[in-house]
Scaffold this active site. Structure first.
Site, PDB file in Angstrom:
ATOM      1  N   SER A 179      13.337 168.945   2.981  1.00 31.84           N
ATOM      2  CA  SER A 179      14.604 168.794   3.708  1.00 31.84           C
ATOM      3  C   SER A 179      15.711 168.329   2.776  1.00 31.84           C
ATOM      4  O   SER A 179      16.861 168.759   2.891  1.00 31.84           O
ATOM      5  CB  SER A 179      14.438 167.788   4.854  1.00 31.84           C
ATOM      6  OG  SER A 179      13.499 168.246   5.782  1.00 31.84           O
ATOM      7  N   ARG A 186       2.931 167.768   0.044  1.00 33.06           N
ATOM      8  CA  ARG A 186       3.032 168.546  -1.196  1.00 33.06           C
ATOM      9  C   ARG A 186       2.362 167.718  -2.278  1.00 33.06           C
ATOM     10  O   ARG A 186       2.271 166.489  -2.155  1.00 33.06           O
ATOM     11  CB  ARG A 186       4.500 168.769  -1.553  1.00 33.06           C
ATOM     12  CG  ARG A 186       5.221 169.715  -0.599  1.00 33.06           C
ATOM     13  CD  ARG A 186       6.701 169.531  -0.692  1.00 33.06           C
ATOM     14  NE  ARG A 186       7.038 168.155  -0.350  1.00 33.06           N
ATOM     15  CZ  ARG A 186       8.162 167.766   0.221  1.00 33.06           C
ATOM     16  NH1 ARG A 186       9.089 168.641   0.481  1.00 33.06           N
ATOM     17  NH2 ARG A 186       8.390 166.497   0.505  1.00 33.06           N
TER      18      ARG A 186
END
Ligand code: PNS
Length: 158
Positions: A126, A90
């Site tokens: 996560s 990202r």
């Protein structure tokens, strides 16, 4: 033949991870997903549990295998005769990921290819999935259904 390693903690595996794995599996001949990391106390699943969940989700790709990673990633790459690391990133991760890529290249010359996280998964991590689930939020749509069930069970038990 190109064999690459796709490493991560996968605690838990998200749709963002699976998107990257699927795209990487189309680029290389063989992909070994290395399930490592996460020695922190904030982790939800053991290494064996994460390997099991990732393996289940990767059955759809015949050229993908899943293995536990302990020790250095570059040693894992050497053992698996992989000259390439594929990592999903990202935008916010790019600094640290670049540092790790340079360190891995310094250690053994293994190079890293970054795959940008798909826009629809760019906000998924996560860590946030664990936090949202722990605080009673809805994580459906962020992780596959069987993973969601296991996250719920784990959080309900703790
Ligand atoms: O999902 P993550 O947190 O981005 O995964 C991190 C992981 C497992 C890829 C990273 O911690 C790793 O490569 N661990 C293996 C140990 C290692 O080689 N450390 C030196 C990295 S330069």
């Amino acid at each position: 033949m190109t064999r690459a390693v796709c490493p991560g903690s996968f605690d838990p595996v998200t749709w963002g991870h699976l998107d990257v794995i699927g795209r990487a599996a189309r680029i290389v001949d063989q992909l070994v997903v290395a399930v490592g990391g996460n020695v922190s106390k904030t982790g939800l699943f053991t290494a064996a549990e994460r390997v099991e969940m990732v393996t289940e989700q990767c059955r759809q790709w015949p050229n993908v295998t899943v293995e536990p990673l302990s020790g250095l990633l570059v040693d894992f790459c050497r053992r698996h005769e992989a000259a390439l690391i594929v990592k999903g990133v990202r935008a916010r991760d790019i600094g640290y990921e670049t540092q790790m890529a340079h360190m891995n290249a310094h250690l053994t010359g293994v190079d890293t290819v970054f795959l940008p996280a798909a826009p629809q998964w760019s906000y998924v991590s996560s860590t946030l999935v664990r936090e949202v689930a722990a605080l009673g939020g809805d994580i459906s749509g962020l992780v596959p259904d069987p993973v969601e069930r296991r996250v719920r069970e784990r959080i309900d038990r703790s």
